[in-house]
Scaffold this motif. Structure first.
Motif, PDB file in Angstrom:
ATOM      1  N   ASP A  26     -10.625  24.896  25.473  1.00 38.76           N
ATOM      2  CA  ASP A  26     -10.396  24.904  26.681  1.00 38.76           C
ATOM      3  C   ASP A  26     -11.602  25.850  27.231  1.00 38.76           C
ATOM      4  OD1 ASP A  26      -8.675  23.754  28.353  1.00 38.76           O
ATOM      5  OD2 ASP A  26      -7.680  25.813  28.996  1.00 38.76           O
ATOM      6  N   THR A  27     -12.133  26.846  26.800  1.00 40.27           N
ATOM      7  CA  THR A  27     -12.889  27.676  27.441  1.00 40.27           C
ATOM      8  C   THR A  27     -14.029  28.290  26.484  1.00 40.27           C
ATOM      9  OG1 THR A  27     -12.392  29.541  25.420  1.00 40.27           O
ATOM     10  CG2 THR A  27     -10.642  28.972  27.692  1.00 40.27           C
ATOM     11  N   LEU A  28     -14.972  27.086  25.393  1.00 40.81           N
ATOM     12  CA  LEU A  28     -15.985  26.925  24.464  1.00 40.81           C
ATOM     13  C   LEU A  28     -15.890  28.543  24.499  1.00 40.81           C
ATOM     14  CD1 LEU A  28     -18.056  24.363  25.981  1.00 40.81           C
ATOM     15  CD2 LEU A  28     -16.201  24.256  24.141  1.00 40.81           C
ATOM     16  N   GLU A  29     -15.042  29.198  24.158  1.00 39.00           N
ATOM     17  CA  GLU A  29     -15.419  30.784  23.249  1.00 39.00           C
ATOM     18  C   GLU A  29     -15.500  30.952  21.788  1.00 39.00           C
ATOM     19  OE1 GLU A  29     -13.166  34.599  22.836  1.00 39.00           O
ATOM     20  OE2 GLU A  29     -11.949  33.425  23.572  1.00 39.00           O
ATOM     21  N   CYS A  30     -16.708  31.015  21.215  1.00 36.08           N
ATOM     22  CA  CYS A  30     -16.942  31.323  19.484  1.00 36.08           C
ATOM     23  C   CYS A  30     -15.689  32.245  19.323  1.00 36.08           C
ATOM     24  CB  CYS A  30     -17.589  31.377  19.173  1.00 36.08           C
ATOM     25  SG  CYS A  30     -17.945  31.055  17.246  1.00 36.08           S
ATOM     26  N   LEU A  31     -14.104  31.575  17.774  1.00 34.61           N
ATOM     27  CA  LEU A  31     -13.460  31.888  17.635  1.00 34.61           C
ATOM     28  C   LEU A  31     -13.974  32.875  16.376  1.00 34.61           C
ATOM     29  CD1 LEU A  31     -10.250  30.159  18.434  1.00 34.61           C
ATOM     30  CD2 LEU A  31     -11.264  31.784  19.615  1.00 34.61           C
ATOM     31  N   LYS A  32     -14.182  32.443  15.357  1.00 38.47           N
ATOM     32  CA  LYS A  32     -14.663  32.482  13.853  1.00 38.47           C
ATOM     33  C   LYS A  32     -16.245  31.846  14.443  1.00 38.47           C
ATOM     34  CE  LYS A  32     -10.795  34.073  13.172  1.00 38.47           C
ATOM     35  NZ  LYS A  32     -10.971  35.719  13.435  1.00 38.47           N
ATOM     36  N   THR A  33     -17.007  32.687  12.877  1.00 38.38           N
ATOM     37  CA  THR A  33     -17.869  32.322  12.651  1.00 38.38           C
ATOM     38  C   THR A  33     -18.226  31.508  10.665  1.00 38.38           C
ATOM     39  OG1 THR A  33     -19.854  32.919  14.657  1.00 38.38           O
ATOM     40  CG2 THR A  33     -20.692  32.147  12.457  1.00 38.38           C
ATOM     41  N   TYR A  34     -18.130  30.827  10.443  1.00 36.14           N
ATOM     42  CA  TYR A  34     -18.081  30.948   8.520  1.00 36.14           C
ATOM     43  C   TYR A  34     -19.800  30.640   8.280  1.00 36.14           C
ATOM     44  CZ  TYR A  34     -13.438  28.788  10.726  1.00 36.14           C
ATOM     45  OH  TYR A  34     -12.494  29.405  10.748  1.00 36.14           O
ATOM     46  N   LYS A  35     -20.135  31.670   7.392  1.00 35.98           N
ATOM     47  CA  LYS A  35     -21.710  30.657   7.169  1.00 35.98           C
ATOM     48  C   LYS A  35     -21.693  30.700   5.621  1.00 35.98           C
ATOM     49  CE  LYS A  35     -22.898  35.617   9.982  1.00 35.98           C
ATOM     50  NZ  LYS A  35     -22.405  36.415  10.234  1.00 35.98           N
ATOM     51  N   THR A  36     -22.870  29.782   5.596  1.00 35.73           N
ATOM     52  CA  THR A  36     -23.033  29.443   4.483  1.00 35.73           C
ATOM     53  C   THR A  36     -24.856  29.960   4.122  1.00 35.73           C
ATOM     54  OG1 THR A  36     -23.714  27.161   5.283  1.00 35.73           O
ATOM     55  CG2 THR A  36     -21.739  27.611   4.792  1.00 35.73           C
ATOM     56  N   THR A  38     -19.506  17.999  24.260  1.00 36.06           N
ATOM     57  CA  THR A  38     -20.729  17.545  23.879  1.00 36.06           C
ATOM     58  C   THR A  38     -21.610  18.648  22.895  1.00 36.06           C
ATOM     59  OG1 THR A  38     -21.822  17.672  25.884  1.00 36.06           O
ATOM     60  CG2 THR A  38     -20.922  15.822  25.087  1.00 36.06           C
ATOM     61  N   GLY A  39     -22.236  18.468  21.656  1.00 38.03           N
ATOM     62  CA  GLY A  39     -22.810  19.168  20.983  1.00 38.03           C
ATOM     63  C   GLY A  39     -24.218  18.748  21.084  1.00 38.03           C
ATOM     64  N   HIS A  40     -25.233  19.221  20.952  1.00 40.70           N
ATOM     65  CA  HIS A  40     -26.395  18.801  21.885  1.00 40.70           C
ATOM     66  C   HIS A  40     -27.636  19.306  20.245  1.00 40.70           C
ATOM     67  CE1 HIS A  40     -25.374  17.599  25.000  1.00 40.70           C
ATOM     68  NE2 HIS A  40     -25.231  18.105  25.436  1.00 40.70           N
ATOM     69  N   GLU A  41     -28.627  18.612  20.569  1.00 41.28           N
ATOM     70  CA  GLU A  41     -29.697  17.981  19.317  1.00 41.28           C
ATOM     71  C   GLU A  41     -30.227  20.051  19.191  1.00 41.28           C
ATOM     72  OE1 GLU A  41     -33.350  16.182  19.158  1.00 41.28           O
ATOM     73  OE2 GLU A  41     -32.832  15.902  17.474  1.00 41.28           O
ATOM     74  N   SER A  42     -30.251  20.865  20.362  1.00 41.88           N
ATOM     75  CA  SER A  42     -30.302  21.833  20.222  1.00 41.88           C
ATOM     76  C   SER A  42     -29.343  23.329  19.361  1.00 41.88           C
ATOM     77  CB  SER A  42     -30.942  22.567  21.611  1.00 41.88           C
ATOM     78  OG  SER A  42     -30.199  22.437  22.789  1.00 41.88           O
ATOM     79  N   GLY A  43     -27.896  22.627  19.856  1.00 41.31           N
ATOM     80  CA  GLY A  43     -26.803  24.079  19.639  1.00 41.31           C
ATOM     81  C   GLY A  43     -26.598  23.754  19.905  1.00 41.31           C
ATOM     82  N   LYS A  44     -26.857  23.341  21.399  1.00 38.77           N
ATOM     83  CA  LYS A  44     -25.553  24.645  22.154  1.00 38.77           C
ATOM     84  C   LYS A  44     -24.385  23.456  22.418  1.00 38.77           C
ATOM     85  CE  LYS A  44     -27.397  21.394  27.077  1.00 38.77           C
ATOM     86  NZ  LYS A  44     -28.090  21.470  27.823  1.00 38.77           N
ATOM     87  N   LEU A  45     -23.635  23.702  23.184  1.00 39.52           N
ATOM     88  CA  LEU A  45     -22.249  22.837  23.540  1.00 39.52           C
ATOM     89  C   LEU A  45     -21.873  22.242  25.423  1.00 39.52           C
ATOM     90  CD1 LEU A  45     -19.491  24.681  20.742  1.00 39.52           C
ATOM     91  CD2 LEU A  45     -20.454  22.520  21.067  1.00 39.52           C
ATOM     92  N   THR A  46     -21.751  21.436  25.694  1.00 38.13           N
ATOM     93  CA  THR A  46     -21.277  21.678  27.120  1.00 38.13           C
ATOM     94  C   THR A  46     -20.159  20.836  27.054  1.00 38.13           C
ATOM     95  OG1 THR A  46     -24.237  21.123  27.327  1.00 38.13           O
ATOM     96  CG2 THR A  46     -21.935  20.493  28.875  1.00 38.13           C
ATOM     97  N   GLN A  47     -18.861  21.266  27.844  1.00 41.52           N
ATOM     98  CA  GLN A  47     -18.337  20.749  28.152  1.00 41.52           C
ATOM     99  C   GLN A  47     -17.832  19.978  29.843  1.00 41.52           C
ATOM    100  OE1 GLN A  47     -14.891  23.664  29.284  1.00 41.52           O
ATOM    101  NE2 GLN A  47     -13.425  22.672  28.471  1.00 41.52           N
ATOM    102  N   TRP A  48     -18.053  18.762  29.866  1.00 43.19           N
ATOM    103  CA  TRP A  48     -18.253  17.958  31.192  1.00 43.19           C
ATOM    104  C   TRP A  48     -16.385  17.328  31.849  1.00 43.19           C
ATOM    105  CZ3 TRP A  48     -23.251  15.981  32.261  1.00 43.19           C
ATOM    106  CH2 TRP A  48     -23.520  16.213  31.607  1.00 43.19           C
TER     107      TRP A  48
END
Lengths: 325, 296
Positions: free
Chosen positions: A216-226, A161-171
């Motif tokens: 699987d791990t919710l590791e951030c792999l890449k960031t695309y900046k605009t 789930t992606g949340h309003e605060s920007g956090k990501l949660t795996q259930w």
């Protein structure tokens, strides 16, 4: 390329989706009727009439038999794709924000907004029999910021789930407990879309970035900046490209010139995080993007109420990203 | 495509038009010419009658046939599914009310990186190479030196007719003298005319404009709707005007509330200042003063 412009909606598009084979496009808008289109010629096949307000979220099952929609009228509805008939409808206590079929198409998951002193909740139901939509298998009450985007994890074992605060949660769906939480984003997650093989997914956030995460791990792999809020992002199924769409907030659109609005769809290289192409066309921020499962086409739906379906030119496929080892 | 009348070739052959629903006797005779479908094409003919003029015309549409391998599900959805909801009454094929082919858009590739790299450096520049090698294939018109005329440091020193004498003179002068003649002009550096002759950036080129400054008045507290013609009407009764500058917002074009008016001489400017200062114009009271020269 000459895009097809689909004018089936009277208000801003909220979400668009291709079906698995990519021959159909489903679109939902802030008007009450989601539309169904043929992707190759833009012919409208029908509308799903019944909602009484904004339709926030749509999804199609694996076999393109059932269509799921949830909206601001606080209902979640299940439809027959072929006839457009409503199979079942369920009233909830607050607007339905996200909804998804599982990979198998047997289960649906949807989340409701935290509104009118009702908490944000995630519901799971088995819809092999459409009448069972109301019999929730699982019901999770989400503490804290509400869910704004949703994805199934691998093999439907987990939910992200992606949340309003920007956090990501795996259930974990067996225990209904949180496995991991990451806070890489600083603002609302507007959209999450999985890659074709489901090993990673791309987020689109209001904090002007889009990020690629390991499923699987919710590791951030890449960031695309605009330099503007990102409303939607999708990963090309056959090339190492991602497409991002966004623009300024809807409320600011009327006060700025189209040329300043930056409503283009932007193509980034998946690995090098660098933008390499843009496609103009909309005169409002893009709210939803979808790649054709074959990678030959992409569609965008925007705040201006139009859907634009682009068949890529040969120049896109010929384009080689220059890099040096 | 509306077929044109071709008097020369009256070919009447059914093979050209395949499985068309139009009966042969309804077709306009002699209008089937040249419609020989190419490989993988099909031509469909339609005869229409214009209800107003009663003219019959024939439309030939050429379709390119494409073969695609599709899954059963896709074929099923394409062939068997019927329209529903708001599209229920639509004819087969895209409805022009909902589906429009938009204008051509191009994917804009951003290769700024490539553009930088394509700029020639000295090693690749043939001119630079030649110059380094000391080959005199470039010759200046003014001083006959080894550079382009446009880059000549002496080109502004004198008129064209005096070229040779100037060059000779400069040749006799020491280095310091040349610097004096053109202090800022380094060889090969372009100087805009305004900056030549020791003028600094921001200063006006000639002293003539400074003289005009004293005949200029600054009118402020103007209404937003002010236009140049209004300004002309307001200021012209006092004497001949050289120039009016009305400050406007660049994007909206709305007057910013002040203007500079240059008269041909200081007396008329003074007269205008006396009369207009405190003058009520369009519910505002104008404020007029001598314009101050910009301070650098």
């Amino acid at each position: 390329m000459r895009p097809l412009m689909l004018q089936g909606h009277s208000r801003a598009i909220t979400q668009i989706k291709y079906n698995r084979e990519g021959d159909l496009i489903f679109s939902a808008a802030k008007d009450a009727s989601p539309c169904l289109w043929y992707s190759h010629n833009g012919e409208r096949l029908g509308t799903f009439d019944g909602h009484n307000g904004t339709v926030w979220c749509i999804d199609i099952d694996w076999k393109t038999q059932q269509f799921l929609s949830g909206g601001g009228d606080m209902t979640i509805r299940l439809w027959d794709c072929e006839t457009g008939k409503e199979l079942n409808q369920l009233d909830r206590d607050s607007p339905v924000r996200t909804s998804l079929f599982s990979y198998s198409g047997n289960m649906v998951v949807y989340s409701t907004d935290a509104a009118m002193s009702k908490p944000c909740e995630i519901f799971l139901a088995d819809v092999r029999d459409p009448d069972q939509l109301g019999e929730s298998v699982t019901r999770i009450t989400v503490e804290g910021p509400k869910v704004t985007a949703l994805l199934w994890g691998p093999l439907d074992h987990t939910l992200i789930t992606g949340h309003e605060s920007g956090k990501l949660t795996q259930w974990d769906l067996r225990t209904n407990k949180i496995i991991t939480t990451v806070e890489d984003h600083q603002a609302t997650i507007n959209d999450m879309q999985a890659s074709k093989d489901g090993t990673m997914f791309i987020t689109a956030s209001k904090d002007h970035t889009s990020k690629l995460f390991d499923m699987d791990t919710l590791e951030c792999l890449k960031t695309y900046k605009t330099e503007r809020p990102v409303n939607s992002g999708c990963i090309s199924p056959n090339l190492e490209h991602v497409c991002l769409g966004g623009g300024q907030e809807a409320m600011e659109v009327t006060t700025t010139a189209t040329s300043q609005g930056k409503f283009e769809a932007r193509f980034f290289h998946l690995v090098f995080e660098e933008e390499f192409a843009r496609v103009k066309g909309h005169f409002g921020p893009i709210n939803s993007l979808g790649f054709h499962p074959g990678g030959t086409q992409y569609a965008s739906g925007a705040e201006d109420g139009y859907l634009r379906v682009h068949n890529f030119d040969q120049s896109y496929f010929d384009y080689k990203y220059d890099f040096y080892m | 495509m509306v077929s044109l009348s071709r008097w020369a070739d009256e070919i009447d052959d059914d093979d050209f038009i395949d499985d068309q629903p139009v009966a042969k006797e309804n077709l306009i005779p002699g209008k089937q010419d040249f419609l020989r479908p190419k490989e993988g094409e099909r031509i469909v003919t339609e005869v229409k009658t214009d209800p107003e003029s009663g003219k019959r015309y024939q439309i030939h549409r050429t379709f390119r046939l494409e073969k695609k391998l599709l899954s059963k599900g896709v074929i099923d959805r394409k062939t068997r599914w019927s329209k529903f909801g708001a599209s229920k009454r639509d004819a087969p094929g895209p409805n022009s009310a909902t589906t429009v082919v938009a204008d051509e858009v191009l994917m804009q590739f951003l290769n700024a990186k490539n553009a930088d790299e394509s700029g020639m450096d000295d090693a690749n520049n043939p001119f630079a190479k030649l110059q380094q090698e000391g080959k005199g294939f470039v010759k200046c018109r003014y001083c006959h030196d080894n550079h382009f005329s446009a880059k000549c440091p002496y080109k502004d020193v004198a008129g064209l007719s005096e070229i040779s004498s100037v060059v000779n003179r400069n040749a006799q002068m020491g280095d310091d003298d040349i610097k004096k003649v053109d202090s800022d002009a380094k060889p090969g550096v372009f100087l805009p005319p305004a900056l030549r002759g020791g003028n600094r950036r921001g200063e006006l080129m000639s002293s003539g404009n400074q003289r005009k400054d004293e005949a200029t008045i600054r009118v402020s507290n103007l209404p937003e709707s002010m236009s140049e013609t209004d300004m002309q009407e307001l200021c012209s009764p006092f004497g001949k005007i050289d120039r009016i500058f009305l400050a406007k917002d660049r994007s909206t074009g709305v007057c910013k509330g002040f203007a500079f008016v240059t008269y041909q001489n200081r007396e008329t400017a003074a007269r205008a200042l006396r009369s207009l200062n405190g003058y009520g114009y369009d519910h505002l009271i104008l404020n007029v003063e001598w314009s101050k020269p910009a301070n650098n």
